[in-house]
Design an enzyme around this catalytic site. Structure first.
Site, PDB file in Angstrom:
ATOM      1  N   TYR A 197      26.915  39.816  32.363  1.00  0.00           N
ATOM      2  CA  TYR A 197      26.609  41.189  32.778  1.00  0.00           C
ATOM      3  C   TYR A 197      27.702  42.149  32.325  1.00  0.00           C
ATOM      4  O   TYR A 197      27.425  43.192  31.702  1.00  0.00           O
ATOM      5  CB  TYR A 197      26.435  41.274  34.286  1.00  0.00           C
ATOM      6  CG  TYR A 197      26.247  42.694  34.762  1.00  0.00           C
ATOM      7  CD1 TYR A 197      25.080  43.389  34.462  1.00  0.00           C
ATOM      8  CD2 TYR A 197      27.249  43.352  35.478  1.00  0.00           C
ATOM      9  CE1 TYR A 197      24.912  44.706  34.872  1.00  0.00           C
ATOM     10  CE2 TYR A 197      27.085  44.665  35.889  1.00  0.00           C
ATOM     11  CZ  TYR A 197      25.911  45.335  35.584  1.00  0.00           C
ATOM     12  OH  TYR A 197      25.755  46.638  35.991  1.00  0.00           O
TER      13      TYR A 197
ATOM     14  N   SER B  76      28.921  50.404  33.382  1.00  0.00           N
ATOM     15  CA  SER B  76      29.363  49.967  34.707  1.00  0.00           C
ATOM     16  C   SER B  76      30.877  49.818  34.700  1.00  0.00           C
ATOM     17  O   SER B  76      31.492  49.613  33.641  1.00  0.00           O
ATOM     18  CB  SER B  76      28.720  48.614  35.044  1.00  0.00           C
ATOM     19  OG  SER B  76      29.324  48.018  36.174  1.00  0.00           O
TER      20      SER B  76
END
Length: 250
Positions: free
Chosen positions: A147, A134
């Site tokens: 995350y 990501s």
């Protein structure tokens, strides 16, 4: 000769879009995920070219056994490590630890276990590993510590895995998307559709199909080419500014 891809997190979003794209282009697809009803629906849609396997990325023993798949389904050419989730965007000091642990087990521990399990066969077939990281791996934001940390792991894991596989012919890629409208925010917020709609409103975000097309492009490049990392954002998304905390001037 028909090629085979194993896709984790194939019950929705990028995983499901990738399953459709690869089947429609003549590949066999092993689709894994926690929601068996969705996997069965995907098999009904795509037919015998798709093998649904209901499993949880936190179940390390089951992941390690996937390397023992036999027959044509055991000849895996491409591993797409797509499964992942994010805890709520609470600051770490306020976060619910079990939710943090679930993200770490899913995004890191499970990914490593599955990759290790399948690598011997992928090496024999001079295949490929594509990992979904990501932009959070590079650009920090409040509430993203765990995350983003897991996705930074995925990015670095991909680079170091490529070092380990040097000379084997196996290709390794880290794909690092920005805002893509899938069920990601719904899962993160516990099903809050309004929060998801608000996040993507007016952004013209990427779609699951956009990312699937990128995965297909990477997978079908000539075998002497390796995409190390690729970062994608919608045009309307850019890099965050610095946050400044000021003293009370009153």
């Amino acid at each position: 000769m028909t090629s085979t891809i194993l896709i984790t997190g194939a019950t929705a979003g990028i995983g499901a879009a990738s399953a459709r794209l690869f089947v429609h282009n003549g590949w066999r697809v092993i689709a894994t995920g926690r929601r068996g009803d969705r996997l069965r629906a995907l098999q009904d849609e795509l037919g015998d070219a798709l093998l649904p396997l209901e499993l949880d990325m936190r179940d390390t023993e089951s992941l390690l056994r996937l390397g023992e798949l036999g027959g044509e389904w055991g000849e895996i050419d491409l591993l797409l490590n797509n499964a992942g989730l994010a805890p709520p965007t609470d600051a770490l000091q306020d976060a619910d630890y079990p939710k943090l642990e679930t993200s770490i087990q899913t995004n890191v521990t499970g990914l490593v276990a599955l990759t290790r399990s399948l690598l011997p066969g992928i090496i024999r077939r001079k295949g490929a590993v594509i990992n979904l990281s990501s932009v959070a791996a590079t650009y920090p934001y409040r509430g993203g510590a765990v995350y983003a940390g897991t996705k930074a792991f995925v990015r670095q894991f991909s680079l170091d895995l490529r070092c380990d596989l040097a000379g084997t012919g196996v290709r390794v890629t880290s794909i690092e998307p920005g805002m893509a409208e899938t069920e990601f925010t719904l899962v993160r917020t516990g099903g809050d559709q309004a929060a998801s709609d608000s996040l993507y409103a007016g952004v013209e975000p990427m779609t699951a199909e956009d990312i699937a097309d990128t995965i297909w492009w990477i997978a079908t490049l000539p075998p002497h080419l390796n995409i190390n990392t690729i970062e994608l954002m919608p045009t309307r998304q850019s890099f965050a500014g610095f946050t400044v905390s000021r003293t009370d001037q009153a």
